[in-house]
Design a protein around this motif. Sequence first.
Motif, PDB file in Angstrom:
ATOM      1  N   GLU A  93       0.839  -1.198   0.000  1.00  0.00           N
ATOM      2  CA  GLU A  93       0.000   0.000   0.000  1.00  0.00           C
ATOM      3  C   GLU A  93       0.874   1.248   0.000  1.00  0.00           C
ATOM      4  O   GLU A  93       1.982   1.237   0.547  1.00  0.00           O
ATOM      5  CB  GLU A  93      -0.932   0.008   1.222  1.00  0.00           C
ATOM      6  CG  GLU A  93      -0.205  -0.111   2.547  1.00  0.00           C
ATOM      7  CD  GLU A  93      -1.121  -0.537   3.690  1.00  0.00           C
ATOM      8  OE1 GLU A  93      -2.129  -1.181   3.418  1.00  0.00           O
ATOM      9  OE2 GLU A  93      -0.783  -0.204   4.845  1.00  0.00           O
ATOM     10  N   PRO A  94       0.412   2.322  -0.627  1.00  0.00           N
ATOM     11  CA  PRO A  94       1.197   3.570  -0.631  1.00  0.00           C
ATOM     12  C   PRO A  94       1.492   4.045   0.787  1.00  0.00           C
ATOM     13  O   PRO A  94       0.623   3.976   1.668  1.00  0.00           O
ATOM     14  CB  PRO A  94       0.284   4.560  -1.365  1.00  0.00           C
ATOM     15  CG  PRO A  94      -0.644   3.703  -2.167  1.00  0.00           C
ATOM     16  CD  PRO A  94      -0.861   2.458  -1.359  1.00  0.00           C
ATOM     17  N   LEU A  98      -1.024  11.152  -8.208  1.00  0.00           N
ATOM     18  CA  LEU A  98      -1.931  10.593  -7.209  1.00  0.00           C
ATOM     19  C   LEU A  98      -2.806  11.654  -6.542  1.00  0.00           C
ATOM     20  O   LEU A  98      -3.899  11.365  -6.059  1.00  0.00           O
ATOM     21  CB  LEU A  98      -1.127   9.859  -6.122  1.00  0.00           C
ATOM     22  CG  LEU A  98      -0.416   8.569  -6.555  1.00  0.00           C
ATOM     23  CD1 LEU A  98       0.417   8.013  -5.395  1.00  0.00           C
ATOM     24  CD2 LEU A  98      -1.422   7.526  -7.027  1.00  0.00           C
ATOM     25  N   ASN A 138      -7.076   3.065   0.845  1.00  0.00           N
ATOM     26  CA  ASN A 138      -6.397   3.497  -0.374  1.00  0.00           C
ATOM     27  C   ASN A 138      -6.651   2.535  -1.519  1.00  0.00           C
ATOM     28  O   ASN A 138      -6.394   1.323  -1.400  1.00  0.00           O
ATOM     29  CB  ASN A 138      -4.886   3.615  -0.114  1.00  0.00           C
ATOM     30  CG  ASN A 138      -4.197   4.434  -1.175  1.00  0.00           C
ATOM     31  OD1 ASN A 138      -4.211   4.101  -2.345  1.00  0.00           O
ATOM     32  ND2 ASN A 138      -3.596   5.535  -0.747  1.00  0.00           N
ATOM     33  N   LEU A 179       3.796   2.480  -8.738  1.00  0.00           N
ATOM     34  CA  LEU A 179       3.456   3.629  -7.895  1.00  0.00           C
ATOM     35  C   LEU A 179       4.477   4.754  -8.053  1.00  0.00           C
ATOM     36  O   LEU A 179       4.119   5.937  -8.023  1.00  0.00           O
ATOM     37  CB  LEU A 179       3.385   3.208  -6.425  1.00  0.00           C
ATOM     38  CG  LEU A 179       2.030   2.662  -5.960  1.00  0.00           C
ATOM     39  CD1 LEU A 179       2.133   2.101  -4.552  1.00  0.00           C
ATOM     40  CD2 LEU A 179       0.959   3.743  -6.017  1.00  0.00           C
ATOM     41  N   ARG A 232      -5.072   2.134  -4.161  1.00  0.00           N
ATOM     42  CA  ARG A 232      -3.869   1.550  -4.741  1.00  0.00           C
ATOM     43  C   ARG A 232      -3.279   0.433  -3.876  1.00  0.00           C
ATOM     44  O   ARG A 232      -2.251  -0.147  -4.234  1.00  0.00           O
ATOM     45  CB  ARG A 232      -2.816   2.635  -4.972  1.00  0.00           C
ATOM     46  CG  ARG A 232      -3.222   3.717  -5.963  1.00  0.00           C
ATOM     47  CD  ARG A 232      -3.503   3.175  -7.357  1.00  0.00           C
ATOM     48  NE  ARG A 232      -2.321   2.630  -7.987  1.00  0.00           N
ATOM     49  CZ  ARG A 232      -1.561   3.292  -8.868  1.00  0.00           C
ATOM     50  NH1 ARG A 232      -1.900   4.518  -9.234  1.00  0.00           N
ATOM     51  NH2 ARG A 232      -0.496   2.733  -9.386  1.00  0.00           N
ATOM     52  N   SER A 233      -3.888   0.136  -2.723  1.00  0.00           N
ATOM     53  CA  SER A 233      -3.457  -1.009  -1.933  1.00  0.00           C
ATOM     54  C   SER A 233      -3.806  -2.278  -2.686  1.00  0.00           C
ATOM     55  O   SER A 233      -4.891  -2.402  -3.264  1.00  0.00           O
ATOM     56  CB  SER A 233      -4.150  -1.027  -0.564  1.00  0.00           C
ATOM     57  OG  SER A 233      -3.819   0.121   0.177  1.00  0.00           O
ATOM     58  N   LYS A 234      -2.897  -3.248  -2.675  1.00  0.00           N
ATOM     59  CA  LYS A 234      -3.109  -4.433  -3.509  1.00  0.00           C
ATOM     60  C   LYS A 234      -2.433  -5.657  -2.903  1.00  0.00           C
ATOM     61  O   LYS A 234      -1.346  -5.543  -2.328  1.00  0.00           O
ATOM     62  CB  LYS A 234      -2.556  -4.182  -4.911  1.00  0.00           C
ATOM     63  CG  LYS A 234      -2.865  -5.271  -5.923  1.00  0.00           C
ATOM     64  CD  LYS A 234      -2.332  -4.894  -7.300  1.00  0.00           C
ATOM     65  CE  LYS A 234      -2.636  -5.980  -8.324  1.00  0.00           C
ATOM     66  NZ  LYS A 234      -2.091  -5.609  -9.664  1.00  0.00           N
ATOM     67  N   LEU A 271       4.763  -3.593  -8.155  1.00  0.00           N
ATOM     68  CA  LEU A 271       3.806  -2.595  -7.660  1.00  0.00           C
ATOM     69  C   LEU A 271       4.529  -1.309  -7.280  1.00  0.00           C
ATOM     70  O   LEU A 271       4.046  -0.202  -7.550  1.00  0.00           O
ATOM     71  CB  LEU A 271       3.045  -3.155  -6.460  1.00  0.00           C
ATOM     72  CG  LEU A 271       1.905  -2.250  -5.955  1.00  0.00           C
ATOM     73  CD1 LEU A 271       0.674  -3.067  -5.622  1.00  0.00           C
ATOM     74  CD2 LEU A 271       2.339  -1.441  -4.728  1.00  0.00           C
ATOM     75  N   ASP A 280       3.519   6.579 -11.156  1.00  0.00           N
ATOM     76  CA  ASP A 280       2.243   7.309 -11.034  1.00  0.00           C
ATOM     77  C   ASP A 280       2.256   8.323  -9.896  1.00  0.00           C
ATOM     78  O   ASP A 280       1.256   9.021  -9.687  1.00  0.00           O
ATOM     79  CB  ASP A 280       1.097   6.318 -10.799  1.00  0.00           C
ATOM     80  CG  ASP A 280       0.932   5.348 -11.955  1.00  0.00           C
ATOM     81  OD1 ASP A 280       1.460   5.627 -13.041  1.00  0.00           O
ATOM     82  OD2 ASP A 280       0.284   4.295 -11.759  1.00  0.00           O
ATOM     83  N   ARG A 281       3.344   8.413  -9.161  1.00  0.00           N
ATOM     84  CA  ARG A 281       3.398   9.191  -7.923  1.00  0.00           C
ATOM     85  C   ARG A 281       2.910  10.625  -8.089  1.00  0.00           C
ATOM     86  O   ARG A 281       2.100  11.114  -7.285  1.00  0.00           O
ATOM     87  CB  ARG A 281       4.833   9.170  -7.402  1.00  0.00           C
ATOM     88  CG  ARG A 281       5.076   9.926  -6.128  1.00  0.00           C
ATOM     89  CD  ARG A 281       6.568   9.869  -5.782  1.00  0.00           C
ATOM     90  NE  ARG A 281       6.860  10.493  -4.506  1.00  0.00           N
ATOM     91  CZ  ARG A 281       8.082  10.656  -4.021  1.00  0.00           C
ATOM     92  NH1 ARG A 281       9.128  10.216  -4.712  1.00  0.00           N
ATOM     93  NH2 ARG A 281       8.273  11.243  -2.853  1.00  0.00           N
TER      94      ARG A 281
END
Length: 773
Positions: free
Chosen positions: A125-126, A291, A265, A284, A267-269, A280, A287-288
């Motif tokens: 997760e971020p 966001l 979030n 991220l 984007r958590s995966k 991952l 894509d930072r």
Amino acid sequence: MSDLPVDQLSESDARAELDRLAAELARHDALYHQQDAPEISDADYDALKRRALEIEDTFPDLTSPESPSQVVGSAASSQFAPVRHGVPMLSLDNAFSTDEVTDFEARIRRFLKLPADEHVAFVAEPKIDGLSASLRYENGVLVRGATRGDGRTGEDVTANLRTIADIPQTLSGSGWPEVIEVRGEVYAPNDEFDAFNAAAEAEGGRTYANPRNFAAGSLRQKDPAITATRPLRFFAYAWGEVSAPFADTQAHALDALKAWGFKVNARSKRVEDAAGLIALYDGLQTDRAGLGYDIDGVVYKVDRLDWQARLGFVARTPRWAIAHKFPAQQAQTVLEGIDIQVGRTGSLTPVARLHPVTVGGVVVRNATLHNEDEIARKDVRIGDTVILQRAGDVIPQILGIVPEKRPADAAPYVFPTRCPVCDSEAVREDGEVRRRCTGGLICNAQLVERLKHFVGRRAFDIEGLGEKQLTAFHERGWLKEPADIFRLARDETRLSELRTEEGYGEASVRNLVAGIDARRTIALDRLIFALGIREIGEQTSILLSRHFGTWAAFHAACLDAAEGIPSAEWTQLAEGHGVSERTLSVLAAATPPADDPWPEAPLDQKLALAFPGVASPARRALALLAPDWPAIVRLAQVAREEGPSMTLGEIAGIAGVGPVAARALAQFFHEPHNRAVVDALIEQLDRVEDAERPKTDTAVAGKTVVFTGALERFTRDEAKARAESLGAKVSGSVSKKTDYLVAGPGAGSKMADAQKHGVVILTEDEWLALIGG
């Protein structure tokens, strides 16, 4: 910090460095967690922490409850009521490379004894760059919210957290435990943060450097109504105390939190193995910027909660989780100038003035250049295009230059050798990377700090003059040097003005005057210490006062020493490897002819013939300084004419003083401004008391004593002063050279050291009996 590898440190050196690192980390924790004003980058902080943990791993006996491995965050602020967390809010270890992520997975596999073909699932997760918070729900109702604090005790900010729309007042759905602490991160979206700053700047209000500081400052407002106006959000990602289990995996737990009304979030995966984590992370990182909120890495957690329980913790970090940090963000811009800032202790710090550039959503106009060596090492010049980095997304620094973009007329930067504030000399002491102003008591940038030292308990000890009063009087123009303190006590116009002001009145002014007048008679050692000369501490001041005895003798010696400061060439010569006092004497006594008598001889032979008796190690050092005959002739002249005066040598030769302190004393009195300040001060004093000569006929004369524990019969200062008056030397640490340890209640490691070295241990009563009361 020592440059030695940890495995090359002795245990005593390791203890000293660990103590220093622990204190430095605690200071930075307080700046970050309590004041929202970090001074160093995340990367620099992480480097300090890694060094401390490495020392603890190598020397496990040094670990204590205050060690860096045992501390999380910082103590809660006194502004809010303390909240004890039901389950501690722990920190995570950091990874900075894919190799460290691979090692993380491998450690988990080894610990769990997993077969090679079994996958390990993680939730990635971020890592939100905000402020951690814990929310306690009882029967589905929010009853309390708190910050992380030091991990065990946080701050009660319930009222402020209730204003955040993302935090439900009551839980939705069903299945939640009777008691649950939901944990997550309070943050500010970038666009709303920028809008707030723009509006605040237009209205002349406070702006914030970044969204993280904004979130922390907003959550710590005394008035919840102010917090309610701030654009704060909340992501839930964990839990603390629970009255009953509610999930079997991390992923299912996040699903439950989402069903109960929390934002989780997107984007958590859930991914598998190190390869899934790294993929991952790469996505991220790409894509930072889009966001909409700041992240500084990705957090990886083992998905199965039963595996988390088996893996447990190392010190105060979980084995089952790690934070994979992003590298600092970078940009290029033009260096338009270099400004020199003078700190409160006189250090000259270069600051790069940059063409404004946006890095990670923050407009950067200045960056640190650290010191003159750093400028020279990177060859940074005004007009250069520089590579800028916001390390840890906090403090900008210059990584280097873009050589192909350098202007043709860009010249090497010449660091100033005089203070830009007071025009005093700016010098570098042995081993120092920073150049410091020698103006001391006359430098406006340092004055309040110097005056604080001057009136301090171990110096003039003037009652009623603290930092608040000194700052206020300085801002009025009343205090420009120490003598002004004593002039103020007799300035009826200014005293009358004070009497009419809130906080003073007749009694306060009378007490202030009495406190100042009581110090018009001062002991010689206190006067020397009060001058605040670099390298002249309390103990050195005592040694100097005992050696010279009177102010007149000390002052005359200082003035003479100031006329005999060695040249830079002499200092370089004296510091050469193998160059002893005898070598310098041989050089000074030699008078080589102007023309080379041995033109065909090799350099080493020329040196041997010109300076007979100089050993080969010294000749090698001299060869670096004198590659030809004119330079050899110059060496003799430097040794003969440019060394320290006899008086400077006398001061340096005082046991416990040494050449560094002696040179600092001479440089201070070399400045006309400082001499004028000292003369003006002496005019305001009634008497400088001669030094008390230590006794030589007592039971403890010549002995080394250490005091430890909570002394009950006298204060530490009283004990030290009494011991020194009896001819004893008081030390702060125990060694095999210590004669006595005087131990009060609560004596700790010094007691163990004394027992190890066979030192005589005394109670306070036994010590008093030994010295005769």
